[in-house]
Design a protein around this motif. Structure first.
Motif, short mmCIF file in Angstrom:
data_model
loop_
_atom_site.label_atom_id
_atom_site.label_comp_id
_atom_site.label_asym_id
_atom_site.label_seq_id
_atom_site.Cartn_x
_atom_site.Cartn_y
_atom_site.Cartn_z
N SER A 37 0.85 -1.19 0.00
CA SER A 37 0.00 0.00 0.00
C SER A 37 0.88 1.23 0.00
N CYS A 38 0.38 2.29 -0.61
CA CYS A 38 1.12 3.55 -0.60
C CYS A 38 1.28 4.08 0.81
N VAL A 76 -7.24 3.76 -3.87
CA VAL A 76 -7.33 2.74 -4.91
C VAL A 76 -7.67 3.38 -6.25
N GLU A 129 -6.86 6.17 -7.20
CA GLU A 129 -5.69 6.92 -7.68
C GLU A 129 -4.49 6.02 -8.02
N GLY A 130 -4.70 4.71 -7.94
CA GLY A 130 -3.65 3.80 -8.43
C GLY A 130 -3.08 2.80 -7.44
N ASP A 131 -3.39 2.93 -6.14
CA ASP A 131 -2.89 1.96 -5.16
C ASP A 131 -3.53 0.60 -5.43
N ASP A 132 -2.73 -0.45 -5.56
CA ASP A 132 -3.29 -1.77 -5.86
C ASP A 132 -3.46 -2.63 -4.60
#
Length: 320
Positions: free
Chosen positions: A132-133, A201, A203-206
Motif C-alpha cells: 500500500s502507498c 485505490v 488513484e492507483g494503489d493496488d
C-alpha cells in the motif's frame, strides 16, 4: 574485486514507547503527520491534528494500549524483535536490523548500523504482505531520506510485497488448520485486512487487489467450499469512504444470517498489535457475541512462528 556484504533491514509501522497519553501523543503525531498516511493539505490538517485529534485520541488510545501491553513491551515491538532475532540466527554472518517507520527505532540508526558493518547490498523487507502507498511506500520514503545524507550508497533490493508467496500462503494455511483442529471448523472464516480510503485505490494503489490475491490463493490452498471464507476491512479512520465490507459491520450482521461460529485472521499483519489484539480479538468479538454470535476465535498473527521465519528467510535470501 570487492566482495558483496549483505545486510537485511526489517521494517514495521511502529508503536508508542509506553502506554501513556504522552507517549501515544508523540507517536500519533509522527504517524499522522506523514503525507503518505493522511494526504489532506497541511494548512488544513495541522490545526485539526494538533488541536482536536491528538488531545482527544491520545488518552483514549493509551488505555487501549495498556490493555494489550506485554511484560516486554508493546506487542508489535516484542514480536518484531523476536522476528529479527530468529531471522538473524538463520543468517549467520549477515547483519539483520529492525526499523520502524514511526517511533523508535527509526530508520536512521538501524541503517547506519548496517553501513558501519560494511554492508554493500541492503535488502529492505517491509513487513506488509500486501503493498500500500500508506505503508510499503512510506518505508521506501524513509529509507531514501536516510540514504540522502550518505556519500557512499549500498545497492538496494526493496521487497515490494509478498501477497501470494507460496511460503506466506503455506504459513497462513498451517495457522488456520491448527485453529480448526483446536476449535473445530467454523461457520465462516473471516479474513480481516487493514482498510485504506477508496480514493487511494482510485488513484492507483493496488492494495485492494493484493488483498484479494491473498484471499484467492489461501482459498485455493485450503480447498474450502465457496462462501466459507469472507474478506473484510478494518480500522477505518475519518469520514471519507474506506474499503468495504467493514469488519465490524459484517460481524454485527452475521448472527442474523445464521452464522454463529466464526474464526478470524488478519493476514495483513505480520505481528500482533493494537489493531489485532484490541480491535479484533477484543472489540469485534464483543460486537459479534452481542449480536447473537456464540463462538468467536481469533487466530494469532504469524508473529515468530517457524513457518513465518521460513518465509522471511526465503524473501531476503532470494536477493543474495
Amino acid at each position: 574485486m570487492t566482495q558483496t556484504k549483505f545486510g537485511v533491514l526489517l521494517v514495521n509501522l511502529g508503536t508508542p514507547e509506553a502506554p501513556t497519553p504522552q507517549a501515544v501523543k508523540k507517536y500519533l503525531a509522527e504517524f499522522l503527520s506523514d503525507i503518505r498516511v493522511v494526504d489532506t493539505p497541511r494548512w488544513l490538517w495541522w490545526p485539526v491534528l494538533n488541536l482536536v485529534i491528538l488531545p482527544l485520541r491520545s488518552p483514549r488510545v493509551s488505555k487501549l494500549y495498556k490493555a494489550v501491553w506485554m511484560e516486554e513491551g508493546s506487542p508489535l515491538m516484542v514480536y518484531s524483535r523476536r522476528q529479527q532475532k530468529a531471522l538473524a540466527e538463520r543468517l549467520p554472518g549477515t547483519p539483520v536490523e529492525l526499523a520502524m517507520s514511526y517511533g523508535k527505532p527509526g530508520m536512521k540508526e538501524p541503517i547506519e548500523k548496517l553501513l558501519a558493518q560494511g554492508v554493500t547490498k541492503m535488502v529492505v523487507l517491509p513487513l506488509y504482505p500486501q503493498y500500500s502507498c500508506s505503508t510499503s511506500a512510506a518505508v521506501f520514503d524513509g529509507v531514501a531520506r536516510v540514504l540522502k545524507s550518505q556519500r557512499r550508497l549500498p545497492s538496494l533490493s526493496f521487497i515490494r510485497d509478498y501477497a501470494t508467496h507460496p511460503a506466506y500462503i503455506s504459513a497462513l494455511k498451517a495457522s488456520i488448520l491448527r485453529s480448526f483442529e483446536q476449535h473445530g471448523e467454523p461457520d465462516r472464516l473471516v479474513l480481516s485486512f487493514h482498510g485504506i480510503p477508496k480514493r487511494f485505490v482510485a488513484e492507483g494503489d493496488d492494495y485492494e487487489q493484493r488483498c484479494r490475491d491473498t484471499v484467492q490463493a489461501l482459498t485455493d490452498a485450503l480447498q474450502l467450499p465457496a462462501g466459507k471464507i469472507m474478506l473484510t476491512f478494518q480500522s477505518r479512520f475519518g469520514r471519507e469512504p474506506w474499503l468495504t465490507p467493514y469488519t465490524d459491520e459484517t460481524l454485527k450482521g452475521l448472527p442474523a444470517q445464521g452464522v454463529k461460529h466464526i474464526q478470524i485472521l488478519c493476514p495483513g499483519f505480520a505481528a500482533d498489535c493494537l489493531e489485532t489484539l484490541e480491535e479484533i480479538k477484543g472489540e469485534n468479538r464483543e460486537i459479534f457475541i452481542h449480536a447473537g454470535g456464540e463462538r468467536f476465535e481469533y487466530i494469532d498473527a504469524l508473529n515468530d512462528q517457524p513457518e513465518h521465519i521460513d518465509l522471511l528467510q526465503q524473501l531476503v535470501t532470494q536477493h543474495f
